[in-house]
Design an enzyme around this catalytic site. Structure first.
Site: not given
Lengths: 305, 305, 305, 305
Positions: C64, C67, C189, C241, C259
């Site tokens: 992530s 991102k 993605y 998150y 992660v």
């Protein structure tokens, strides 16, 4: 009636070895003390006869079964106006009771979930000085024999563990759907749940719903036939919380259960039934009680479908 | 300080024509009566000076801004133990406040949503005879000049429209996270929201958060520096309900808003700010207030990022 | 820089005994194979120096963290128009990702939750023939040294376990917020998540966010300063998150985690940081990584608050 | 049968003036083109006679009514094993279809909500080369007269607007409850919904559910009697989405509706019924169709309760 007696004996014999499987309700201490391996069952016919087996004369805490009779009283006083304040759809899931109540602006899904039963209690508070006594008197009139008894320790225990019900009442009040003081409604509701009755008495008390709303003992028309049918429809779609679909599927009769372990059932045009056994399944319905009703319908072929 | 005066004058000039856009809070009648086109702003520096513009000396209802000072008091008495009873995460969405509180077993997401502020009030109820007076005395000590005033009509009006807060208190009580009587906590909370202060006073009152927790006027260490930084972090992530991300993005300072139209902000190591204008945007924050802070940070280049 | 070296050594010494506590991500088989007790950390300063400790030169799966860089590319091509398609608020809770996305009509809360990152991928699909390569080239340009590598087994593994992401894409497409074929967006993605980099490289790659959007190595203005500050704000409120509040509280820096066990952090005007250790805490962030950042900020006093 | 003819004529006369009230389904363009003021009704008795009124010979898009026949086929092939993959409880609310499906780990509440019907389609995909043809052949066998026709434009239109169904399939696949490729299941489902039939044909097709599972025309036992009763129970509790409680209350018969404006109903031991009128009420059921069934049950006294 002899065949009912034989049938009940067979059901009792089949279930005895399994009694006590499941868990007694423990959300209030008083209910947690009840011995789990008790079992009673009664069938009451329109001609006034009652056939029983097991501990059908032992009083137990009716709990949510009282919601059925409170609803009937509320329909008597409000008629169809009641449905402006409470819906008649299955609620789907217990875990979202509060979000659903909030998303739907304090309008409970049906009169058998707690929020809806609290609105019914509020309706009764507007009509009766002591609403729980009105429910008790209605039951003693239906049952025809004795004064109805409240278990005061259970009532107090309920009152001490009703935070979630208080939360729902305040929320509904904020949406304008509760008209009497929260404390008064809560008190009436908790005492009504603490009514004690036997299988024999409850089987007699629901028989009018099998007879188009007419009490077969006195001839009194408790509800117009059309309303009585509708109460049966509500029992089928909403009478056992989130297991209503499963009960309709397995048993196929209108029923209403309580966490005291009782279940009442209606076989239209034929009889009222009550079964009691305190150990509950995961959905909060009497485990042996549901099994007994399943055996009853399998052996008799009774079903509304 | 002269440049602050000029800056405030320019912000005032830019915003005057738009004042009154948005809607005054109307969930309680008393707040709905406030004239929407008022505007005041104040900047308080560590050396004790305050620069103001507009109606910076007009008292207004602090509402949720009081949650910031109640939290500081609760941290003083409980330290890190407080965080066992309330979280420090953004809540995500107002519409699911109740389901979230229920799903998370009565443990509110943070001390600035209503549920969390009610837990803070409960903590203060365990430590102070009259918790709302403790908040008021703390504010008058920080502010250094006068007795803090409650608007009793607002307090009563709050008390009459707090069904949802009562619902949350009962729910949290059912999970064991409220230790004092619901009525007492609710009363303290409603009165605390009804505190009245001016921009000038509030700007001074938050300055200790820009100074590592030390009150620059008295030298008193209100909170250890590490705790003061953490309160700033909470203001940034949770200080404006579900617009916290947008405020961080547009303004980039720790802030706390109230539906009375006030917003306090902290520029670390530099100053405390308070702005007030009663007309709110859709998220419930002062529309002109947010715009004024955006202009302030754009012109000064202030940002924590 | 010597004091950074000493500091990193102390952090390494403190954390070594606890490495491996927590759980390696196991939602895809390839990630589950990584040895949990690895640890590396790097601090990159605007003058181009990098100080490291431990396995700072070991490539790991950025997951992530990608991102963040995809978002920067999307802001470069779309500017503020991007925010019409994705929000910038914390999401509140993972468990309701789908309901929130549905209730908010396919408009994701922020670009760091999966739904938002998928919209960012869709934006890049509209601008670049092979969007994941655009992200990789951007990273190699920022990092300044080598071609970026994809772990093809991880990419395939992601693709085989992306049912929930596919569900969100179809849902957003039904609301008109996805403009390219679902399969294409999903492919881009999944490959982007499978980029492999080292702590040293990532620390350098985020340094422009500590320098007002200017790449200190090349002098290139990657983003306007105002936009760079806003990306930092998004990292603080949404970068980890549902632990963003806790990170802001404990660490007080803008961060983005993955992660794979990596976390990048930005100390404005001072440096970029990357830490990596594969074992995760319950919120899915590197357990030793978060602890290392906490030690770093405690020892240096760094905080934005 | 003469009295059925008179009764249907009276219902038709009562409803004609109101036809067109409500809204034709418009989620796919093809359905939006249907004239709203059409009305047809048919009653089929076990002896093979059919009485009709209005446009009972006009083909319409069966839409979700096909779920009933797909379910029967799936029970034929799987028996009670089917219930390990799909529940039999009312779902409560359409708005939370996705969260419920997610919270319950890809196990749909019942076979009549879309998620459940998609699992049924997946079951049929495992047994039949072209599942939608299996449904069509089953219907032509039940109906006894002609080949069943698909409206290919409707099927394509469904396929172009099925993002939400695709989302649910991917979500269920991620939980292991879908065994065939998502595209294949979706294709079969969309074509099955595009089957065209008339009231007359559908009334005949459901008659076996009024006859203990035996097709009265051919004598074939389609389902064991116990299973047929259970399908009726499912229709009553889940056949009209979130209006099932209201239908049970007002009409008191097992029914299944479709957004094409059709509703089939079963009066156990007596007849199968189908009514059609394209304009829908807010819950997505045919407005005139529901009213026609209410008039039918009021005039005949038919009810299962």
């Amino acid at each position: 009636m002899a065949h009912y007696r034989d049938l009940l004996a067979r059901i009792d014999a089949l279930l005895r070895p399994t009694l006590g499987e499941g868990r007694v309700a423990d959300y209030i201490p008083e209910l947690a003390k009840v011995a789990p391996d008790q079992f009673g069952m009664a069938i009451a016919t329109p001609n006034g006869e009652v056939e029983t087996v097991g501990q059908a004369a032992t009083p137990f805490s009716v709990q949510s079964i009282s919601k059925l009779f409170a609803l009937v009283l509320a329909i008597q006083t409000e008629g169809d106006d009641l449905w402006a304040r409470v819906g008649r759809e299955p609620s789907g899931a217990p875990f979202n009771a509060l979000i659903q109540l909030d998303a739907e602006k304090g309008h409970p899904r049906n009169p058998f979930i707690n929020a809806g039963a609290l609105v019914v209690s509020d309706v009764l508070c507007s009509h009766y000085a002591v609403p729980e006594n009105a429910v008790a008197q209605f039951l003693s009139r239906l049952e025809g024999r004795r004064l109805i008894h409240f278990d005061e320790r259970v009532a107090r225990s309920e009152r001490d563990h009703c935070g979630r019900n208080a939360a729902m009442l305040h929320l509904m009040q904020s949406y304008g759907n509760i008209r009497n003081p929260v404390d008064q409604v809560l008190g009436a509701y908790c005492r009504q749940c603490a009514i004690e009755m036997t299988c024999e008495e409850l089987a007699r008390a629901v028989t009018f719903l099998a007879c188009g709303g007419r009490d077969p003992r006195t001839g009194e028309q408790i509800l117009p036939a059309a309303h009585a049918k509708r109460v049966n429809a509500l029992m089928l779609t909403c009478g056992t919380y989130d297991a209503a679909g499963d009960f309709a599927f397995r048993i196929g009769l209108p029923v209403k259960s309580g966490v005291g372990g009782g279940i009442v059932a209606v076989m239209p045009n034929r009889c009222g039934v009550c079964v009691w056994s305190p150990a509950l399944d995961r959905a909060g319905n009497s485990q042996a009680g549901a099994r007994a009703l399943e055996l009853l319908t399998t052996h008799t072929g009774w079903t509304i479908f």
